[in-house]
Each structure stands twice: as structure tokens, then as C-alpha cells.
Design a protein around this motif. Structure first.
Motif: not given
Length: 790
Positions: A662, A665-668, A701-705, A708, A710
């Protein structure tokens, strides 16, 4: 400098949280990975987490920093007997840690006595996951664009159910899978444990050729797999394991190749081959294992029964238009027993094996100028008995091992009608076979082992005497080349192995051995065997056998607290080629086999060198790792083409890089890149030269908890002509929504650009050729799914 820079990558201090414990006391070196430090929101299986652990690799087997993983335990229980499919499907949140033990000896009674360069892995469950059922269920459905191959349903499905209960008295795993989106479960069913020298040869292949991409890019399939494994702890040192596994697979494939075959004078000729194939396979496998493994004795008896049914059909176009049908029905049963117990001041051991292997094979070919039918009935019975006594004197151990084994290998083939063109090319009056090869082997081995906390050394001196027999019912007067009805051979192939722990973090190991196995029954016959629509395999009855000196060396360096691992290896085979591979071409057929080198003439050399390097570093801030790989191989050898000896040289190398973690925090990010180069020369003249680049990038991408999505892009740059390259792109999309701690919903589109063919150059040294090959691959797929864990 490169190692120092790599080890000192940023976030070095934070990497310490990724390793829970390190122990360097004694010969065994122990490292414990903190699973939570690698687990991310998208990780549904333990397999996903292991892929991010530095030094670790898991596919059909486990490796750790260049070393082989010989055993996988769950909470210390040996419940899997080499099957890792359940481990790969475990929920990451159930696992506290993964403990690695280097220099591991499985048999407790032999610890401190046996040489080891192997690794064991112990999966430690969290307290709340013990002695209760836990698992997950995944299901999905979707539609596909119309593929290149007819008869493929546009409706898609995918499902998997996994459950595990690890109690103190009983441990049970259940795994069920079904899929038509490209997954392959063939490795889950596993292979027989006894040596390949005891196996019956497969003359015909049911498996169609697929593009060298991931299975979910290539396979047009309907597959299913399931197993139930239960292990009962009968008392403190005795356990009984039962396993039943079922597997089925239906696969369709298509490819086309323009192949340039090289002749002995450096010239070449072209052939084109198109192939539309269908393969159907079903497997049933049952295992019973009784095991006692304590500091005072070791006992294991394993019974395995494996039944398979394989069918294949192909429509072939191009130079030799044909219709081909294959039917193969393998069956094997084996009983493998091992026992060790102290006797006097030493340890006495006995090992016994009895195995029967049968593989009827049937092939029909409809083509001009003649339709062919080939029936192959072949089976083998193998039995072995070994007894050894090992004495420990301080840090030294001395062992004497004696054994006897035998094998009977039968082959009966009938081809109709006769193929005069092939008989004329080989000079054979009858190309059918009805023969039996058998041998009796007496073996002795004296070994010396030295072990302390940092150094292991072992020298073995195996001496084998073989008496070989051959019987030909078609030509009763057939004899060995010396005119006898039997053949005697003596093999002496000593081996020296050593491993030195230079520091707590650095070890080196190496070995040198002779390699001179018994004769292979798979090539001992007087006729030919039709292996596909255009190819024959020719046998020969002689006592010659390639002899080799095998040298290997390896380096393993690790900084566990910094989560840094590097391994390198060198492997060399220096072979005296007493048998040279041979190729013959007629107007309609290709004939392959081996030709014995005339005695009294210096044997041609075949020298193969392989080098590998692997570096990886865990990055706590990424919850993942970065890595680099490199490899190189060289081959110098000779072969016969149309009865003329031709030297050839093959060289290749590759270098790659990868990152999995990662970045924000919002991108792996998961990125892999590999560059490859190869070239082939015949008689000092350049025959071919190819380059290629493969890249894969997945952005999650994880814009919200709870949400996500990809994008995954694969890029292949393949050389398809001397100065011509083809760039090939595949793009996927996937989205996930987490409802609660138990439920998730998924949606995906694979191959967004709807690519339908993949092309690249394929080189081969047997036969010596180069082919521009195009494969049909999976079209665009749309899937909706749900995931539930309990």
C-alpha cells in the motif's frame, strides 16, 4: 553496494513489526512472521498474504529464501501430508503467525543426526479460531463475450467453500471448488509420492497447449475439485489421517503455429499446424496414513490409490490436416512404509515400497495418406526394501545402508495399418512392440555426517549393481548389444554436501555428486510408438546411459528484523552424452529417439549452467514487499539430425522487479516486470535470437472504508520477427463492497479490451525448431459475486 542499498530501503525500522520472533539458537533457525502486518482489506485467503511476505513464495509448493519447504503444519499438527490447498484457502484473520524453521528434520528421532537444507512452516491460529469450525464461501455468476472457439457457454460461474476445525483430538479440512472462469485445480489433486523412475511412461498427451499466461487468461474450462481430510490423534504419538479427493476438468483450446525446423546442414523448412482441442479428465484419489513421530521412534505407513480417466480430441489443420482422438486410463496403487528405532547405540531404519502403475493409452488419427490407430498397453510393478543403521559419535554420525529393489515394465503396442514410410526411414521390419524390461538392483551406501550449531557436512558413497533383463515377444532372438540375454551394470555415484552458517544471518551450501541412474524402461523397446498425428518415438535396447557430475551452490542471507531476504544459487550438469537425441523427418512424419554413441569414441559433452538471484524486503508502511529476481542459463550439447551430429548452444537470461503493498492509505499497488533474452546457435551459426518484456500493474483504490476498486493491466512485448515486436495489453476491472464482517459483494470485468489471441515465438531444442505461435485466450468476462466468511 546493491545489497546494502536494497536492505536499507526506507521504513527499515518499521519493518521490525513484521517479524514477531527470531531464534538463532542451535542448528535450527526460527523466524515468525506477524500475519497482521501483511494483511490488507482485499486479502481473502492466506495465499494472498503469503504472496506479500519477503522471502516467501507459494504456488504448487512452498519455498522460503531459495530453500524447499518439506512440511506444513497447523498449530503443530501434521494434518496435510504435503497438500497445501487448504492452507492457501484459509482466512488470514484466523492466523496469528507463520513460523519458519530452517534446517528442519521431520523425523524427531533423527534430529541432530541427519543433514538438512530444508524448511518447515507452522501456521499458528489465533485462540478464537481453535477447536471450532471456521471457513468461507465464495460464489459468482456472469457472462462472457463470444470466444474464438465454438461450443463455449457464455454463462460463467465460480464457487469455493472451505471449512476447517483444528481440535486437540481431531483435525478436519473440507475444500470444494467449481469454476468455468479459467481456474485450474490439477495441482490440488497432487502427485504420487514414489519416484518418477517407478512411473509408467506417458507416450501420448491429452493436455492441449495453452498460452504462457495465467490460467485465468487462457483456460476455457469447466472444472471442479473437492477433498475431505480428517486426522485423528489416537494418542500422544500416534495419528491416523484419511483423505478423499475428487477432481474433474473439461478444457477447450485452440492454437496455430508456423514452425521452422532446422536440418543438419543448417538449412530449415517450414510447417504450419492449427489445433482445436478438447480435453476431459476425472480423478479419484484416496489416502490413508498412519503416523507416529516421537523422539524415541518413527513409524509411517501410507497407502495411496489414484484412478484417472483422460480423453482428448483434436481437429488439426495446416500441413497435415487430421482428426485425432486420445484415451488414457491411468491407475496406480502404492504402499510406502518407514520405521526407525534405536538399536544398541545406533538407530535402525527400514523402508519398504510396493507400487503398481498402469496406463493404457489409445490413439486414433484420421488423415491423408492413411488413417492410423495406435493401442498402447503399459504397466509397471516396483518394489523396494532398504535397511540402514546409523550411529552417532559426538558430532559425527556413521551410517550403513543396504537395499534391494526390482521393477517389471511391460509395453505392448499395435499400430494399424503398417506405415511403410516410417519403416523405410528406420529400417525396421515391424514397428509394433510386445516387450518386457525388468531389473534387480542391489545397493549399498556408507555415509559420514558431521553436524554442529553452524556446520553440516555429509558424504555418501552409493554403490549399485543392476542386472537388467529384456524380453521381446515379437523378436524372441533379440538380445542386448553384447549378445547376452541379460545386462550387468555397476554404478558408483558418490555425493558430498555441506552447509555453513557463517553468521546468524548468512549461510552457504554446496554439493557435488555423480548421477548415474538405472536404465529407463520408457525408452527400452525395439519398435516405435505413435505419439500424435505426425510424431513417432523410436526406442532402442542398449545398456548405455548418460553419466553426469552435478554441482550446486547456494547462498542465503537474511536480516529478519529488517525483513530483508536474499538468496542465490548455481547449478551445473556436466554430462557425458552416451545417448544423443535424434530427429528424422520424412514426407509425412517426424521421428524422434536416442542414438547410442559408438563405444571407444569420446562421449560428447552436454554442459548446462543455471544461475538465480532473488532479493525481497518487507516494508511495514506498505504492508507488503519489494523484490528483484535474475536468472541465467546456458546449454552446450550435441544431437543427431537425420543421422548427422550437430552441436548447438542455447543461452537465456531474465531480470525482474516486483512491488506488492500500500503506497498510500487509499492506494495499494502490485507491480511485476520481467525482461527475457534468448538465443540459439547451431554449428556456430546463429539460428535465432529473441527478446521479450512482461509487465503487470494492479492499482487498488480504497476511497471509503467499505469500498474499493482496482484496475489490472498486463503488458507483453514479444519479438515475432528479427526486428519486429508486438505489444499486447490486457486490462481488468474489479470492485468490492464490504457489507459487514461476514459479507462482501464483488463485481469484475476481465479482459476489458476483449483480446482473443496471444502470439509469441517459442524455441525448442528437441526437435531443434522455432515457432511463431498464436493461442486463443479468454474473451471479456463480466462477473458478480458474493463472499461470506464464518
Amino acid at each position: 553496494m546493491l545489497l546494502a542499498a536494497f536492505a536499507a530501503f526506507p521504513f527499515q525500522a518499521e519493518a521490525q513489526d513484521m517479524v514477531k520472533a527470531v531464534s538463532n539458537e542451535g542448528l535450527e533457525k526460527v523466524i515468525s512472521y506477524n500475519v497482521a502486518s501483511f494483511t490488507d482489506i482485499r486479502d481473502k485467503k492466506l495465499e494472498d498474504v503469503i504472496a506479500k511476505m519477503p522471502g516467501m513464495s507459494i504456488s504448487t509448493s512452498f519455498t522460503y529464501n531459495g530453500m524447499t519447504v518439506i512440511k506444513v503444519f497447523v498449530n503443530g499438527f501434521d494434518i496435510l501430508n504435503g497438500d497445501i490447498s487448504s492452507i492457501k484457502s484459509m482466512k488470514p484473520e484466523d492466523v496469528e503467525s507463520i513460523v519458519i524453521t530452517e534446517n528442519y528434520v521431520y523425523e524427531k528421532i533423527m534430529r541432530g543426526i541427519d543433514y538438512s537444507n530444508s524448511v518447515a512452516i507452522n501456521i499458528i491460529l489465533k485462540e478464537e479460531a481453535k477447536s471450532k469450525w471456521s471457513g468461507s464461501v465464495k460464489s459468482g455468476a456472469g457472462v462472457s463475450s463470444k470466444p474464438e472457439i465454438e461450443g463455449i457457454s457464455p454463462l460463467l460461474y465460480n464457487g469455493e467453500a472451505q471449512a476447517m476445525n483444528i481440535g486437540q483430538k481431531v483435525q478436519t479440512t473440507i475444500l470444494l471448488k467449481a469454476d468455468n472462469t479459467g481456474l485450474s485445480f490439477s495441482s490440488d489433486i497432487g502427485q504420487s509420492s514414489y519416484t518418477t523412475l517407478g512411473r509408467v511412461n506417458s507416450f501420448v498427451s491429452v493436455n492441449p497447449s495453452l498460452a504462457p499466461l495465467t490460467t485465468q487468461r487462457t483456460r476455457l474450462n469447466n472444472s471442479a475439485y473437492g477433498h475431505v481430510t480428517s486426522t485423528f490423534q489416537l494418542n500422544r504419538n500416534l495419528q491416523l489421517s484419511l483423505k478423499l479427493a475428487l477432481h474433474s476438468d473439461k478444457l477447450k483450446a485452440a492454437n496455430f503455429a508456423d514452425t521452422e525446423y532446422y536440418d543438419n546442414d543448417g538449412t530449415s523448412f517450414m510447417q504450419s499446424t492449427g489445433n482445436k482441442a478438447v480435453k476431459k479428465q476425472g480423478d479419484v484419489k484416496a489416502e490413508i496414513v498412519l503416523l507416529s513421530n516421537s523422539e524415541n521412534s518413527f513409524f509411517k505407513n501410507e497407502v495411496v490409490v489414484d484412478i484417472t480417466n483422460q480423453k482428448g480430441s483434436s481437429e488439426i489443420t495446416g500441413t497435415y490436416p487430421s482428426l485425432q482422438n486420445i484415451d488414457v486410463k491411468p491407475f496406480s496403487v502404492e504402499d510406502n512404509l518407514s520405521y526407525k528405532k534405536p538399536v544398541g547405540k545406533g538407530i535402525f531404519s527400514i523402508d519398504m515400497l510396493a507400487a503398481y502403475d498402469s496406463k493404457p493409452q489409445y490413439l486414433t488419427v484420421d488423415r491423408d495418406p492413411v488413417n492410423l490407430k495406435q493401442d498402447i498397453l503399459t504397466d509397471a510393478f516396483t518394489e523396494e526394501l532398504w535397511a540402514a543403521w546409523k550411529l552417532k559419535a559426538g558430532r559425527f554420525s556413521f551410517a550403513v545402508k543396504l537395499g534391494a529393489n526390482s521393477k517389471i515394465w511391460n509395453l505392448e503396442t499395435k499400430i494399424t495399418p503398417d506405415v511403410q514410410e516410417v519403416k523405410d526411414a528406420t529400417g525396421l521390419a515391424d514397428i509394433n512392440n510386445d516387450s518386457q524390461f525388468s531389473y534387480i538392483n542391489l545397493s549399498s551406501d556408507v555415509s559420514l555426517t558431521y553436524i554442529n550449531d553452524r556446520f553440516q557436512f555429509e558424504a555418501t558413497t552409493p554403490l549399485n549393481y543392476y542386472r537388467n533383463f529384456f524380453k521381446d515377444n515379437i523378436n524372441p532372438g533379440a538380445r542386448w548389444p553384447d549378445g547376452k540375454t541379460y545386462n550387468d551394470r555397476v554404478h558408483f555415484a558418490p555425493k558430498v554436501s555441506a552447509k555453513y552458517q557463517i553468521t546468524d544471518n548468512l549461510s552457504v551450501q554446496g554439493s557435488v555428486s555423480g548421477l548415474n541412474n538405472g536404465l529407463l524402461g520408457a525408452r527400452l523397446y525395439n519398435g516405435l510408438v505413435l505419439t500424435d498425428f505426425k510424431s513417432f518415438s523410436q526406442g532402442n535396447v542398449n545398456s548405455q546411459n548418460d553419466k553426469s557430475i552435478v554441482t550446486s551452490a547456494g547462498l542465503s542471507y537474511r536480516l529478519p528484523r529488517q525483513s530483508f531476504f536474499v538468496s542465490g544459487s548455481f547449478y551445473r550438469i556436466n554430462m557425458n552424452q552416451e545417448l544423443l537425441s535424434q530427429s528424422k523427418y520424412t514426407e509425412n512424419y517426424y521421428i524422434s529417439g536416442y542414438v547410442p554413441v559408438e563405444k571407444g569414441v569420446g562421449f560428447p559433452k552436454s554442459i548446462t549452467n543455471r544461475y538465480t538471484l532473488d532479493m525481497s524486503k518487507g516494508i511495514a508502511a506498505l504492508k507488503g514487499k519489494i523484490g528483484m529476481t535474475a536468472s541465467m542459463s546456458t546449454v552446450d550439447a550435441e544431437m543427431f539430425i537425420n543421422n548427422q551430429k550437430v552441436p548447438y548452444t542455447s543461452n537465456s537470461y531474465s531480470i525482474g522487479a516486483n512491488i506488492n503493498g500500500r503506497l498510500f492509505p487509499w492506494l495499494n499497488t502490485i507491480y511485476k516486470a520481467t525482461y527475457t533474452h534468448s538465443n540459439l546457435s547451431m554449428s556456430g551459426i546463429q539460428a535465432s535470437r529473441t527478446n521479450g518484456l512482461t509487465q503487470s500493474l494492479e492499482l487498488i483504490f480504497s476511497p471509503a472504508e467499505k469500498f474499493n476498486f482496482s484496475f489490472l493491466g498486463d503488458h507483453f512485448m514479444n519479438q515475432i520477427a528479427a526486428d519486429t515486436y508486438k505489444n499486447f495489453f490486457i486490462v481488468d476491472f474489479k470492485a468490492e463492497y464490504i457489507i459487514n464482517s461476514h459479507w462482501e459483494l464483488t463485481a469484475s470485468v476481465t479482459n476489458l479490451l476483449n483480446e482473443t489471441n496471444y502470439s509469441y515465438i517459442l524455441e525448442s531444442t528437441f526437435p531443434l525448431s522455432k515457432a511463431l505461435t498464436s493461442y486463443a485466450i479468454r474473451p471479456r468476462n463480466l462477473m458478480l459475486g458474493a463472499f461470506f466468511k464464518f
